[in-house]
Design an enzyme around this catalytic site. Sequence first.
Site, PDB file in Angstrom:
ATOM      1  N   ALA A 119      26.950 -24.610 -34.628  1.00 41.42           N
ATOM      2  CA  ALA A 119      28.248 -23.954 -34.790  1.00 41.42           C
ATOM      3  C   ALA A 119      29.394 -24.928 -34.998  1.00 41.42           C
ATOM      4  O   ALA A 119      30.507 -24.506 -35.312  1.00 41.42           O
ATOM      5  CB  ALA A 119      28.546 -23.066 -33.584  1.00 41.42           C
ATOM      6  N   PHE A 155      28.836 -19.669  -9.217  1.00 39.83           N
ATOM      7  CA  PHE A 155      28.077 -20.719  -8.538  1.00 39.83           C
ATOM      8  C   PHE A 155      28.310 -20.591  -7.031  1.00 39.83           C
ATOM      9  O   PHE A 155      29.355 -20.079  -6.599  1.00 39.83           O
ATOM     10  CB  PHE A 155      28.528 -22.098  -9.014  1.00 39.83           C
ATOM     11  CG  PHE A 155      27.975 -22.498 -10.354  1.00 39.83           C
ATOM     12  CD1 PHE A 155      27.026 -23.509 -10.467  1.00 39.83           C
ATOM     13  CD2 PHE A 155      28.399 -21.864 -11.513  1.00 39.83           C
ATOM     14  CE1 PHE A 155      26.522 -23.871 -11.705  1.00 39.83           C
ATOM     15  CE2 PHE A 155      27.900 -22.220 -12.751  1.00 39.83           C
ATOM     16  CZ  PHE A 155      26.952 -23.232 -12.845  1.00 39.83           C
ATOM     17  N   PHE A 200      28.534 -22.529 -29.168  1.00 37.57           N
ATOM     18  CA  PHE A 200      29.692 -23.231 -28.612  1.00 37.57           C
ATOM     19  C   PHE A 200      30.784 -22.254 -28.194  1.00 37.57           C
ATOM     20  O   PHE A 200      30.502 -21.111 -27.854  1.00 37.57           O
ATOM     21  CB  PHE A 200      30.207 -24.285 -29.589  1.00 37.57           C
ATOM     22  CG  PHE A 200      29.240 -25.430 -29.809  1.00 37.57           C
ATOM     23  CD1 PHE A 200      28.709 -26.116 -28.744  1.00 37.57           C
ATOM     24  CD2 PHE A 200      28.848 -25.805 -31.089  1.00 37.57           C
ATOM     25  CE1 PHE A 200      27.804 -27.163 -28.924  1.00 37.57           C
ATOM     26  CE2 PHE A 200      27.959 -26.844 -31.287  1.00 37.57           C
ATOM     27  CZ  PHE A 200      27.436 -27.528 -30.205  1.00 37.57           C
ATOM     28  N   LYS A 223      25.940 -19.361 -21.825  1.00 39.97           N
ATOM     29  CA  LYS A 223      26.129 -18.287 -22.805  1.00 39.97           C
ATOM     30  C   LYS A 223      24.812 -17.573 -23.153  1.00 39.97           C
ATOM     31  O   LYS A 223      24.741 -16.348 -23.124  1.00 39.97           O
ATOM     32  CB  LYS A 223      26.784 -18.872 -24.053  1.00 39.97           C
ATOM     33  CG  LYS A 223      27.207 -17.868 -25.088  1.00 39.97           C
ATOM     34  CD  LYS A 223      28.110 -18.496 -26.127  1.00 39.97           C
ATOM     35  CE  LYS A 223      27.436 -19.575 -26.942  1.00 39.97           C
ATOM     36  NZ  LYS A 223      27.540 -20.931 -26.401  1.00 39.97           N
ATOM     37  N   LYS A 227      20.720 -31.802 -24.333  1.00 41.85           N
ATOM     38  CA  LYS A 227      20.984 -30.417 -23.965  1.00 41.85           C
ATOM     39  C   LYS A 227      19.754 -29.695 -23.421  1.00 41.85           C
ATOM     40  O   LYS A 227      19.844 -28.809 -22.589  1.00 41.85           O
ATOM     41  CB  LYS A 227      21.525 -29.669 -25.193  1.00 41.85           C
ATOM     42  CG  LYS A 227      22.041 -28.267 -24.911  1.00 41.85           C
ATOM     43  CD  LYS A 227      22.709 -27.715 -26.160  1.00 41.85           C
ATOM     44  CE  LYS A 227      23.255 -26.312 -25.914  1.00 41.85           C
ATOM     45  NZ  LYS A 227      22.203 -25.302 -25.794  1.00 41.85           N
ATOM     46  N   TRP A 252      21.381 -15.823 -13.763  1.00 40.78           N
ATOM     47  CA  TRP A 252      20.512 -16.992 -13.637  1.00 40.78           C
ATOM     48  C   TRP A 252      19.607 -16.841 -12.415  1.00 40.78           C
ATOM     49  O   TRP A 252      18.418 -17.136 -12.468  1.00 40.78           O
ATOM     50  CB  TRP A 252      21.357 -18.267 -13.526  1.00 40.78           C
ATOM     51  CG  TRP A 252      20.534 -19.521 -13.503  1.00 40.78           C
ATOM     52  CD1 TRP A 252      20.112 -20.248 -14.576  1.00 40.78           C
ATOM     53  CD2 TRP A 252      20.011 -20.178 -12.340  1.00 40.78           C
ATOM     54  NE1 TRP A 252      19.360 -21.337 -14.164  1.00 40.78           N
ATOM     55  CE2 TRP A 252      19.280 -21.307 -12.797  1.00 40.78           C
ATOM     56  CE3 TRP A 252      20.075 -19.931 -10.974  1.00 40.78           C
ATOM     57  CZ2 TRP A 252      18.631 -22.186 -11.926  1.00 40.78           C
ATOM     58  CZ3 TRP A 252      19.421 -20.803 -10.103  1.00 40.78           C
ATOM     59  CH2 TRP A 252      18.718 -21.918 -10.593  1.00 40.78           C
ATOM     60  N   THR A 279      21.996 -17.656 -21.466  1.00 39.07           N
ATOM     61  CA  THR A 279      21.500 -17.035 -20.240  1.00 39.07           C
ATOM     62  C   THR A 279      22.194 -15.705 -19.988  1.00 39.07           C
ATOM     63  O   THR A 279      21.550 -14.708 -19.626  1.00 39.07           O
ATOM     64  CB  THR A 279      21.721 -17.993 -19.047  1.00 39.07           C
ATOM     65  OG1 THR A 279      21.044 -19.225 -19.313  1.00 39.07           O
ATOM     66  CG2 THR A 279      21.205 -17.393 -17.752  1.00 39.07           C
ATOM     67  N   ARG A 310      19.409 -17.346 -31.687  1.00 35.02           N
ATOM     68  CA  ARG A 310      18.994 -18.426 -32.576  1.00 35.02           C
ATOM     69  C   ARG A 310      17.749 -19.114 -32.041  1.00 35.02           C
ATOM     70  O   ARG A 310      17.472 -19.074 -30.844  1.00 35.02           O
ATOM     71  CB  ARG A 310      20.111 -19.470 -32.718  1.00 35.02           C
ATOM     72  CG  ARG A 310      21.332 -18.980 -33.454  1.00 35.02           C
ATOM     73  CD  ARG A 310      22.423 -20.036 -33.440  1.00 35.02           C
ATOM     74  NE  ARG A 310      22.883 -20.313 -32.091  1.00 35.02           N
ATOM     75  CZ  ARG A 310      23.613 -21.370 -31.750  1.00 35.02           C
ATOM     76  NH1 ARG A 310      23.955 -22.253 -32.663  1.00 35.02           N
ATOM     77  NH2 ARG A 310      24.004 -21.542 -30.512  1.00 35.02           N
TER      78      ARG A 310
END
Length: 559
Positions: free
Chosen positions: A274, A383, A302, A72, A106, A411, A74, A95
């Site tokens: 969140a 991917f 999230f 998200k 994470k 990415w 990224t 954030r």
Amino acid sequence: MGYLSDIEIAQRCEMRPIFEIAAKAEIPADAVEPYGKYKAKIDLSVMNDRSRKDGRLILVTAITPTPAGEGKTTTTIGLADGLARIGKKVTVALREPSLGPVFGVKGGAAGGGYAQVVPMEDINLHFTGDFHAIGAANNLLAAMVDNHIHHGNRLRIDPRRITWRRCVDMNDRQLRNIVDGLGGAANGVPREDGFDITVASEIMAVFCLAESVSDLKARLGRIIVGYSETGEPVTAGDVGAVGAMTALLKDAIKPNLVQTLEGTPAFVHGGPFANIAHGCNSVIATRTALKMGDYTVTEAGFGADLGAEKFLDIKCREAGLTPDAVVVVATVRALKMHGGKPKKELGEEDIAALEKGIPNLLRHVGNVRNVYHRPCVVAVNRFPTDTDNEIDFIIKKCRELGVNVILSTVWAEGGKGGEALAREVVRLCEEGTDEKFTFAYELDGTIESKIEAIVRKVYGGKGISILPAAQKQINRLDELDYGRLPVCMAKTQYSFSDDPLKLGAPEDFTVTVRNVKVSAGAGFIVVLTGDIMTMPGLPAVPAAEKIDVDENGRISGLF
């Protein structure tokens, strides 16, 4: 040839001086307070400049998280760089990362691959000290509450009913439940206590919803720290802590300016979780970003049932914001996990698993379109193992809802991989919509009706079950005239339901309300469901074990 890690990519970036980034956003030099060469605080006068028109606001959210990842943040950064590449004046609002996840499982939260904000190491670690200031303000209030009791307790605070906990910005399960004040009368009153992680502190929520210093002070003064012997709430204002707390936060409240790898101005400020708070960056940062760009891209934590719901029902309502478009991020891999596919087999084509998992995406998209009435696009992070058949299946299902699907490769390609998504977002904004932005519930309903509206409309459940203790808490909040506040649902991020094992788009479930409390300073009622913790723990092999620094001060292992 192996891939470069996120930190290696970030460290190879030739960052531009922060005054150059500020000039790109047309921020006056005298409003820039540099913290070194590549980061700065921005004076609040920029946000309050009425001569500048607000740009368009784009919210990036996602499907329900899985261990396969969604990307998200990224996508948010890559979309912003994509907008810049097609000639738009754009800013990002994100954030700040918490040290807990950085050193836990994470990892950092500054994006990934070639879609990152930099300086990545600074942002993921101490940055400009905002979280330290918030922690200090939190703990000052805790110290003043216990000190008040020690010196006579004029307010008759019941030590057994103190609700204000200390905090530290680290995953530390050992501090969840403690006994303090031991060692005799000179060392305080013995009582049960505990620590929250800093991002779970109500001061973090207050910090991110405040619109000015005066609003910050007013909200801090309303924070309830406990209850008296007669059951009346006692506030931070009652114990005389507001002025000193504000002094600790006076610089922190100014938004931070940094840049993406491609030089797009980025405001990174505040960081409530969140699943236990509203999960959005500060209102001040968002408002400042809107003044500086024709498009501002922001994200909420999230899945859309948590971060986006709170962004829309709490932050937008409080601050008078309206998103012009919403991006829902998904991956084929994550959707197959929602369909029951084991993580180790996600590289295999499996339309059957995808068909079982895609209702998760469709429910999130349907909520954006039908509950909140916002234009929407699905961004699929592609991917190498994703097949054309799987992509075509997602496109077909989303088109049935009237929503386009855009493949994103930010990415690997940065802004270039976000150009197609950027063009679709611009199209949605320029075409607009005749539908009026609506909330999932109105404030004049009962606390119970607001909870039920979220469970039925957003989660897709059949209703709620309120435990007797929680119903008693609701009744007391009604007596104290807090019933008109919005509700902030605290639940697992891994499911629409309150059971993390119910993947996909479960139906016919009931959400159990176990605890209800008011965050009077933040201005919402927290509804706790399931086993939600406000102090995480470290895993068996924490990310911290891989982080190191060489003799030149160069950090490695921070991903």
